[in-house]
Scaffold this active site. Structure first.
Site, mmCIF file in Angstrom:
data_model
loop_
_atom_site.group_PDB
_atom_site.id
_atom_site.type_symbol
_atom_site.label_atom_id
_atom_site.label_comp_id
_atom_site.label_asym_id
_atom_site.label_seq_id
_atom_site.Cartn_x
_atom_site.Cartn_y
_atom_site.Cartn_z
ATOM 1 N N PRO A 140 0.850 -1.200 0.000
ATOM 2 C CG PRO A 140 0.026 -0.980 2.182
ATOM 3 C CD PRO A 140 0.818 -1.894 1.303
ATOM 4 C CG ASP A 166 4.993 -1.346 3.008
ATOM 5 O OD1 ASP A 166 3.790 -1.202 3.303
ATOM 6 O OD2 ASP A 166 5.543 -2.459 2.890
ATOM 7 C CG HIS A 167 0.129 3.868 4.987
ATOM 8 N ND1 HIS A 167 0.763 4.424 6.082
ATOM 9 C CD2 HIS A 167 -1.088 4.466 4.930
ATOM 10 C CE1 HIS A 167 -0.021 5.307 6.639
ATOM 11 N NE2 HIS A 167 -1.158 5.357 5.978
ATOM 12 N NE ARG A 168 2.833 -4.127 3.563
ATOM 13 C CZ ARG A 168 3.456 -5.161 3.019
ATOM 14 N NH1 ARG A 168 2.920 -6.369 3.083
ATOM 15 N NH2 ARG A 168 4.607 -5.010 2.411
ATOM 16 C CB VAL A 183 6.595 4.282 6.709
ATOM 17 C CG1 VAL A 183 6.880 5.771 6.915
ATOM 18 C CG2 VAL A 183 7.893 3.481 6.669
#
Length: 560
Positions: A356, A532-534, A536
């Site tokens: 994501p 990577d929004h998982r 950061v």
């Protein structure tokens, strides 16, 4: 405004049916015919629609409740009063009378035709009454040429927007011809198959015969009606989906759990969503009552498959982009792509589908840095190297990574843990004639700007000459991709997984910056941090970019 109570209509003679899925919540806007709940008995699955358009103000049932005909489901507030009951009854009588007149003028056609040949008969099986005049999807073909079927065996499975239904064989016989295929649309009366049956058992249905009783027709639906809001003559009435029970033969509508021996069930909306996702229902673990597959189960399956990469997602298929013969429009040249090009494309697609992505932007004021860099030109010539902005950017990023370690981490153990790297190795994207390569500078935090500049020059030359060793392209925890020399104000780079962030650098330009009393011309470097929004979040990325911009504005901070 008026309030209208929705009740359970005729559910086909079942004593009670279980609420297996609630499709709306209090406050939702619903349209007439929109599903409110899904009921399931031991023989049928059905969506119960709203009879009016409006707002759901009360929801009177929950998943797991057992309901009988007449039970209240919800209260919908409408903007106008529904038709009074006696009006509905009058309308129903009118429709029934018109239907009777039409039947007298146009007798119903035979449900099937048959030709007797030497002791056997050939019976053409059409699409039965499916409760709508519109075409529906034929989603599954359950038979093949030459197959022997018994009476009641499923021939095809049809599905509309609201219901799925089996079409059974009206008699035992052998499939001699198939007129349809999976994926096409059919209407009532369309021929499905030609069945060879024994002439002694076939039932002639002449064109002028009375219509057969409903119980003998090969139909898989029954009209729902409500005594207060719906007429059984309404052609848009919901349908009850009668499916074979486990152990009664092939049933593609109720997919089995892989490996555990239990059975899954899924409503029409879920089955349609599964086909859109390209997900085999048999691979999805249902969490609803009696292992029913819910929409949330599909969403979870797809998310887990994407997070685990292509190796875990064989059932999640993207639609192929069709090839186009461009030669029909004019002259073309067809050139084989390099192995590096294709490998880069595969890696980028995997990262884009699995991660994501979020991108944050900022501008670094590098006015003083540029003055300082240009003042070192003579020394750079004496050292036999080039001092571009990139070595300063690498050094500043290394310092920012040390104080923002999450940007230099990676997911591990299937996402259960984070691996923080106690070293700072940074990849730099290099454009070469063969494609994009990313050599890695090691221990950037421990090197001077001069050492970094020399290594940047050497690695870039080796990349363009295709002399990089595998070890020189491995181990990066972060990547910088700079297009400043090529042009462009900015771009959104794709994270080079298993790294969790990448910095995109655009072309510096003079812009006005407010200094507290006036706007002053400053040289600004556009930066774009994709992550990577998982791993950061916005705060992590914001702190990293803020520190990076601060160091680039005053490189003296890099030695503190």
């Amino acid at each position: 405004m008026s309030k209208h109570t929705i009740t359970v209509p005729d559910i086909g003679g079942s004593d009670a049916a279980e609420v297996v899925e609630v499709l709306v919540a209090v406050g939702d806007q619903v349209d007439e015919e929109q599903g409110l709940v899904v009921l399931e008995s031991d023989k049928a699955s059905m969506e119960i629609p709203s009879d009016v358009s409006g707002t759901v103000v009360e929801l009177l049932v929950a998943e797991g409740d057992a309901l009988a005909e007449g039970a209240t489901l919800a209260v919908v507030e409408t903007t106008s009063d529904p038709l009074p009951e006696h009006h509905l009854e009058t309308a129903s009588s009118t429709v029934d009378a018109e239907a009777t007149t039409q039947e007298e003028q146009h007798p119903p056609e035979a449900a099937s035709t048959e030709t007797v040949t030497s002791g056997n008969a050939e019976l053409v099986v059409p699409v039965p009454d499916i409760g709508t005049d519109e075409a529906v999807d034929l989603i599954e073909l359950e038979i093949e040429l030459g197959q022997t079927v018994t009476e009641g065996d499923t021939l095809v499975v049809l599905e509309s927007d609201k219901a799925s239904m089996d079409v059974p064989a009206p008699q035992a016989g052998v499939i001699r011809e198939i007129f349809v295929s999976a994926g096409q649309q059919v209407k009532e009366g369309d021929n499905l198959v030609r069945l060879e049956v024994s002439a002694s058992t076939v039932s002639k249905v002449p064109a002028d015969a009375e219509p057969a009783p409903e119980s003998t027709l090969p139909r898989a639906t029954a009209d729902q009606s409500s005594s207060t809001t719906r007429s059984s003559s309404d052609p848009s009435a919901e349908t009850i989906v009668q499916r074979k029970q486990p152990g009664a033969g092939a049933d593609s509508g109720a997919a089995s759990n892989a490996g555990d021996g239990s059975d899954n069930y899924a409503g029409p909306a879920v089955r349609k969503l599964a086909r859109e996702f390209g997900v085999p229902l048999a691979a999805v673990r249902g969490t609803g009552p009696r292992n029913r597959v819910l929409k949330e189960d599909l969403h979870r399956y797809v998310q887990e498959a994407l997070e685990s990469g292509p190796s875990r997602s064989p059932g999640v298929a993207l639609a192929d982009i069709p090839d186009v013969d461009f030669a029909q429009f004019g002259p073309v040249d067809i050139v084989d792509r390099s192995r590096l090009d294709k490998l880069t494309a595969t890696n980028m697609q995997r990262s884009w589908l699995s991660v994501p992505h979020v991108t944050q932007f900022d501008d670094a004021d590098i006015s003083d840095l540029e003055d300082f860099r240009k003042s070192l030109k003579d020394e750079a010539d004496r050292r036999g190297t080039k001092l571009t902005p990139l070595p300063f950017l690498l050094k500043a990023a290394a310092v920012a990574l040390k104080t923002n370690p999450k940007i230099n981490s990676s997911l591990s153990d299937g996402g259960e843990t984070l691996t923080f790297k106690n070293y700072v190795h940074i990849g730099m994207a290099v454009d070469t004639p063969a494609g994009l390569v990313v050599p890695v500078l090691r221990d950037v935090d421990q090197k001077s700007v001069w050492e970094i500049a020399k290594e940047v020059f050497e690695l870039a030359e080796k990349a363009r000459e295709r002399k990089l060793k595998p070890a020189e392209m491995q181990g990066a925890g972060f990547t910088i991709s700079s297009l400043g020399a090529i042009g462009g104000r900015g771009f959104t780079p794709i994270v080079n997984t298993p790294e969790v962030a990448i910095l995109g650098v655009g072309r510096a330009a003079i812009g006005p910056v407010w200094n507290g009393t006036a706007f002053a011309p400053r040289k600004l470097l556009p930066l774009a941090l994709s992550y990577d929004h998982r791993v950061v979040n916005g705060g992590d990325a914001g702190r990293f970019l803020t520190e990076l911009c601060g160091i680039l504005k005053d490189m003296r901070r890099a030695i503190l």
